[in-house]
Each structure stands twice: as C-alpha cells, then as structure tokens.
Enzyme design. Structure first.
Site, PDB file in Angstrom:
ATOM      1  N   HIS A 178       0.821   6.760 -16.369  1.00  0.00           N
ATOM      2  CA  HIS A 178       1.160   6.712 -15.021  1.00  0.00           C
ATOM      3  C   HIS A 178      -0.008   5.832 -14.422  1.00  0.00           C
ATOM      4  O   HIS A 178      -1.153   6.294 -14.388  1.00  0.00           O
ATOM      5  CB  HIS A 178       1.341   7.985 -14.555  1.00  0.00           C
ATOM      6  CG  HIS A 178       1.624   8.153 -13.196  1.00  0.00           C
ATOM      7  ND1 HIS A 178       3.013   8.415 -12.441  1.00  0.00           N
ATOM      8  CD2 HIS A 178       0.928   8.029 -12.042  1.00  0.00           C
ATOM      9  CE1 HIS A 178       2.930   8.435 -11.424  1.00  0.00           C
ATOM     10  NE2 HIS A 178       1.717   8.318 -11.056  1.00  0.00           N
ATOM     11  N   CYS A 179       0.371   4.828 -13.676  1.00  0.00           N
ATOM     12  CA  CYS A 179      -0.689   3.949 -12.916  1.00  0.00           C
ATOM     13  C   CYS A 179      -0.960   4.468 -11.550  1.00  0.00           C
ATOM     14  O   CYS A 179      -0.043   4.553 -10.762  1.00  0.00           O
ATOM     15  CB  CYS A 179      -0.449   2.280 -12.929  1.00  0.00           C
ATOM     16  SG  CYS A 179      -1.641   1.463 -12.197  1.00  0.00           S
ATOM     17  N   PRO A 180      -1.935   5.062 -11.049  1.00  0.00           N
ATOM     18  CA  PRO A 180      -2.268   5.649  -9.698  1.00  0.00           C
ATOM     19  C   PRO A 180      -2.096   4.283  -8.750  1.00  0.00           C
ATOM     20  O   PRO A 180      -1.994   4.420  -7.571  1.00  0.00           O
ATOM     21  CB  PRO A 180      -3.344   6.294  -9.667  1.00  0.00           C
ATOM     22  CG  PRO A 180      -4.279   5.864 -11.093  1.00  0.00           C
ATOM     23  CD  PRO A 180      -3.181   5.091 -12.063  1.00  0.00           C
TER      24      PRO A 180
END
Length: 443
Positions: A178-180
C-alpha cells in the site's frame, strides 16, 4: 394478551436505488459516482501532485524560459515543451495508479460451506459435531501446491499471491504494497502503471537536474565567471539541483528495487515476508518472460462493478442448535463483527421459557427488558410495580431486571387486557402503530 410485534422490514426502497460504491464495505473513497476508486488516504495524492508540478513550474519559468535565447532554432522551445509534456505524462500515470481498482476481490455475503468435521470437538449423544473451516488449505496451480489462507473479513480463501490490506480493508490480487504517496494499494491491475510512474518521475528529476547545470554553464560562458558566482546569479537553479538530487535517491532507488522484483517475479510483500533468495521462487519464469508478464500481458478486467445496482442478499441459512458452523477464529473478539449476529427476534422463542426458578411457564409469559416497560400504559405499569413489591418477588429482578426470569400474569392485568379488547371491538379504544396497548380515558 397483546405482544409487541417484530419490526417490519420494508422491501421497497431499501437497497433498490443504491449502487455498489454507496454500500461498499471497504475503506475506499469513490469519485464521480464510482468511476474512480481511491484508498482512504487519498489526501496524500494532492501532496504528491504538488511535489511534481511545483518544481517543474519553477524550472519552466526561471530556467527553461531563459534557455530559449541561448539555443538556436527551436531547441530552446523544445526544452520547455519536453518538460511540460513529460510532467503531464507523469501525472496521468499517477492517476492511473491511484484512481483504479488495484485488483480487489469481492467479499462473500456468507462464509463458504465447511468441508470437514472438526475432530477436536466432542459431540454428545444425539448432537451434531461442530463444523470448522480450516485456517489454511492447499491448492494446486500449474502443478505447484500453494497454501491459501482464509480471510475472516472477506469470508473467502485468498488466491495465491493475494493478501488483505489493513488500510483499504480489502483482499487484493497479487498484492505488492500500500503506497501512501499515491493513496492506493498496488496490485495486479495497477502495478504496471505504478512502476512506469516511478520510473518516469526518476527521468523527470534527471532532466530538470541536468538542464539546471546547463543553464549555470551558460552563465559561466557568457559572463566569464566562476561556477560559484554563476550559481549565485540563479538561486532557482540551486534549489532545483538540491531538490532533484535528493528526490533521485528516493525514486531512483525505488526504480532499481522494482526492476529487481520484476526480473525475479516477486512482489514487495513476498520479498519481505518469504525471502525467495533463500529458496526457489515458484513464480519465476525467467527474466525475459517476467518482464513480458509485467508489461505486455493483458490486464484482467475488474471483478467489481462499482456503478451496478445493489443486489439483494439472500437470507442466512438456518443453523441447527446442536451442531453448526465454526469460523477458524471462532471465540475471538471479532467473531460477531466478521460472522454477523443473529436477529433479536429470532431468539424470542427460547427467551419465552422460565429461567428464574427452573419451571416451565405457560404461553402467556413474556420476557420484557427495562426499556420496554416505559412503552406500556400507566395502568399496566402500576399493576406490575405492585406485583413486584409482593413477598417472594424481587423488585426489578424477576422479569424486568437484567437477570432472566418470568412474569405470571395477575388477574388485574388480565382484566385490564380484556376490558381494552372490548373497547377496541366497540370502537372506544385505539392501538398504536407499534402494537402497544393504550387506553382512552374520559376527560
């Protein structure tokens, strides 16, 4: 005797006019009526856009615009055009990564059917043993055996290379991470665009970094000065050189790392969790085939139609009293959340039995809670309070308290109920919409 009926559920208009994205159980945020799906941290996307667009704007105004006169013909204009077009291309890749379904697997409305009996549960005489879903199952795919885990939230067995994202609260196929910075999970359907975004951002940093030095070199040649004095004449170039140099370490290092993952057909999650460098990777097809699978294979269509109308869920299958279904995590704190609760009115039958003195009551006994007493008419309330004060009766405990019990109908209450029934037949009484008996008093 009058009993408050169960609440009626209106079938019309409950879910008929809602779409899937409006009743979505994950943590996603939707835009344009479900056409774009983002993660819950979509606000970080605005920061990422600013980190790309603002430096390029400064470059075009203070550096590239002044280089137009230093280059003959159309070379100077091309410097600005390439920067603008490349930035737009980079932002499009960012939106393709962040605003599409990464490969979310739809949740099941009900848990799958158990396949085996739990041998650890001892069933008594005449009882059915409990059924328990195995926590891990083995499946064979292309001659290779994989272990798949059961997800209590989505109520399904995750396919190979699938994982549940705790931020988006969804199971994602070929989950990478999950890429912020993009505010979205990176999975099967957007990994290609994610890598192209990171790689193009690296090239954009190199482009701005290089032409800032070209502009400083032009100042040195035109004014015959030193490098330090030339840099002082263009502070914007100094800021951009420092900014792009630092950024290249982050996005450039990320590009190199994902090139290694693509060449070995790994995901970020698998690389940190399984360490395929210590054992054979069952997904590795060779460097060439791995790159073909990532960049030239067909992206599968989404399994979710977020704009479709909500389909009415079928009712839960009935469960037996002796035996039943058990989740792999049965007994934990989240069982009621994952598996759901039984309706309150479904337990009315067992609740009508006498639990206080161990005797079986008649059919006119009613198990009433504290909040329901206030809905009865004043005469019934007074009679009940008088009965609870009699010897042998515990006030507010035998039938109205939190402890289970029963209530034997007194003659006064029976007479009052009969009188109200006669008034209703003669048109003198009225009944509320909820089924609670009321009495009309003469003024």
């Amino acid at each position: 005797m009058y009993v408050v009926p169960p609440p009626q559920r209106s079938d019309s208009g409950s879910n008929g006019d809602l779409r899937v994205y409006q009743t979505w159980k994950g943590s996603n945020i939707f835009f344009l009526q479900g056409r774009f799906v983002f993660g819950p941290d979509v606000r970080s996307l605005a920061l990422t856009i600013c980190l790309i667009a603002v430096p390029v704007t400064i470059f075009c105004i203070f550096v590239a615009r002044k280089l137009i006169d230093d280059f003959s013909d159309s070379w100077g204009v091309s410097i600005v055009a390439v920067a603008v077009v490349f930035t737009i291309y980079d932002l499009i890749l960012l939106l393709l990564t962040s605003g599409r379904d990464p490969g979310i697997i739809p949740r099941n409305a009900h848990p799958p059917e158990p396949e085996a009996l739990d041998g650890n549960m001892d069933a008594g005489a005449g009882q059915t043993p409990q059924l328990r879903l195995p926590r891990i199952k083995e499946v064979e795919l292309n001659g290779i055996t994989f272990k798949v885990k059961y997800c209590d939230t989505c109520m399904l067995y995750r396919p190979p290379r699938c994982s549940h994202c705790s931020i988006c609260n969804n199971c994602v196929e070929r989950f990478d991470h999950h890429c912020p910075w993009v505010g979205q999970c990176i999975g099967m359907r957007n990994y290609r665009f994610f890598f192209m975004f990171v790689f193009s951002t690296t090239l954009l940093c190199i482009y701005v970094f290089a032409f800032c030095w070209v502009y400083i070199r032009k100042i040195m040649e035109s004014e015959h000065t030193t490098t330090w004095k030339a840099m002082l004449k263009t502070p914007a170039s100094i800021v951009l050189i420092i900014y792009t140099f630092i950024s290249m370490w982050f996005v450039g290092g990320l590009t190199v790392f994902h090139l290694y993952l693509i060449s070995t057909n790994q995901t970020t999650y698998e690389n940190f969790r399984y360490r395929y460098d210590r054992r054979s990777n069952p997904h590795n097809k060779g460097v060439v085939n791995n790159f073909k699978e990532t960049f030239f294979s067909t992206i599968p269509p989404s399994k979710n139609d977020f704009r479709a109308m909500v389909q009415r869920e079928p009712p839960l299958p009935p469960r037996s009293v002796a035996g039943g279904f058990m989740s792999p995590n049965m007994g934990k704190a989240n069982d009621e959340i994952e598996m759901g609760r039984k309706a309150v009115w479904a337990d009315m039958g067992p609740a009508m039995s006498d639990h206080g003195d161990g005797k079986h009551g008649n059919n006119e006994r009613l198990h009433v809670k504290d909040g329901e007493l206030g809905e009865l008419s004043p005469d019934i309330r007074t009679t009940v309070d008088e009965q609870s004060d009699r010897p042998g009766m515990h006030p507010r405990r035998s039938s109205w308290g939190r402890k289970s019990g029963s209530w034997d109908m007194s003659p006064e209450v029976m007479a009052l109920a009969a009188r109200v029934g006669e008034q209703n037949q003669n048109g003198g009484g009225s009944s509320s919409g909820s089924g609670v008996v009321t009495e009309n008093r003469p003024t």
